[in-house]
Write a protein that holds these residues in place. Structure first.
Motif, mmCIF file in Angstrom:
data_model
loop_
_atom_site.group_PDB
_atom_site.id
_atom_site.type_symbol
_atom_site.label_atom_id
_atom_site.label_comp_id
_atom_site.label_asym_id
_atom_site.label_seq_id
_atom_site.Cartn_x
_atom_site.Cartn_y
_atom_site.Cartn_z
ATOM 1 N N ARG A 79 47.387 58.685 59.581
ATOM 2 C CA ARG A 79 48.044 57.663 58.753
ATOM 3 C C ARG A 79 47.138 57.232 57.595
ATOM 4 O O ARG A 79 47.607 57.032 56.481
ATOM 5 N N LEU A 94 47.281 59.965 55.029
ATOM 6 C CA LEU A 94 48.568 59.944 54.327
ATOM 7 C C LEU A 94 48.649 58.780 53.344
ATOM 8 O O LEU A 94 49.184 58.927 52.236
ATOM 9 N N ASP A 95 48.118 57.631 53.719
ATOM 10 C CA ASP A 95 48.100 56.487 52.806
ATOM 11 C C ASP A 95 47.270 56.797 51.565
ATOM 12 O O ASP A 95 47.641 56.421 50.450
ATOM 13 N N ILE A 121 49.357 59.103 49.402
ATOM 14 C CA ILE A 121 50.420 58.351 48.726
ATOM 15 C C ILE A 121 49.837 57.531 47.579
ATOM 16 O O ILE A 121 50.420 57.466 46.487
ATOM 17 N N ASP A 177 49.106 59.854 44.824
ATOM 18 C CA ASP A 177 50.377 60.263 44.240
ATOM 19 C C ASP A 177 50.892 59.200 43.279
ATOM 20 O O ASP A 177 51.356 59.520 42.176
ATOM 21 N N GLU A 178 50.815 57.946 43.679
ATOM 22 C CA GLU A 178 51.239 56.846 42.811
ATOM 23 C C GLU A 178 50.401 56.808 41.545
ATOM 24 O O GLU A 178 50.928 56.598 40.442
ATOM 25 N N TYR A 206 51.529 59.645 39.203
ATOM 26 C CA TYR A 206 52.811 59.358 38.542
ATOM 27 C C TYR A 206 52.657 58.281 37.473
ATOM 28 O O TYR A 206 53.307 58.342 36.431
ATOM 29 N N ARG A 246 57.253 56.763 37.477
ATOM 30 C CA ARG A 246 58.308 57.322 38.314
ATOM 31 C C ARG A 246 59.605 56.621 37.962
ATOM 32 O O ARG A 246 59.632 55.406 37.775
#
Length: 132
Positions: free
Chosen positions: A92, A95-96, A99, A102-103, A106, A112
């Motif tokens: 987790r 993955l955080d 993410i 990823d933010e 973008y 986004r």
């Protein structure tokens, strides 16, 4: 714990031997038949109680081994669950981080588009008027 059980088991065996010797001595004693019968009944009652004690000890030993095995299996399962939870927590966390990266990507690329905007664009290109 096992030493106490072994000691108790040895003690009950010694009592059983004393019981057998007592029966032989009563049978060989010069007492009358009534006195001997009374002594034999008393010895038989004590012998039965010794037999029950020995049987209980043997059953307790088997049961305690079974319970110890179950406790060992439960401890292994608990350890496995703890390991799985640690792996899950680590996953987790990763993955955080992904993410969050990823933010950031973008936002740098131009942001986004929101889901509402994508729906409006889809309806506009299909020729249907939007309800908004």
């Amino acid at each position: 714990m096992h030493n106490n059980r072994k000691t108790l088991f040895i003690f009950t065996i010694i009592l059983a031997i004393v019981f057998i010797i007592g029966i032989v001595m009563v049978l060989l004693s010069p007492k009358t038949l009534a006195d001997s019968a009374y002594d034999i009944v008393i010895l038989l009652v004590s012998g039965v109680s010794i037999a029950v004690a020995i049987y209980s000890e043997v059953e307790l030993n088997h049961e305690s081994r079974r319970v110890e095995k179950m406790i060992h299996e439960l401890n292994e399962m608990r350890q496995n669950v703890d390991n799985d939870m640690a792996i899950d927590k680590n996953t987790r966390y990763k993955l955080d981080k992904i993410i969050a990266l990823d933010e950031q990507i973008y936002k740098k690329v131009g942001g986004r588009r929101k889901t509402k905007d994508l729906i409006k664009d889809t309806k506009a290109t299909s020729g249907k008027p939007s309800k908004d």
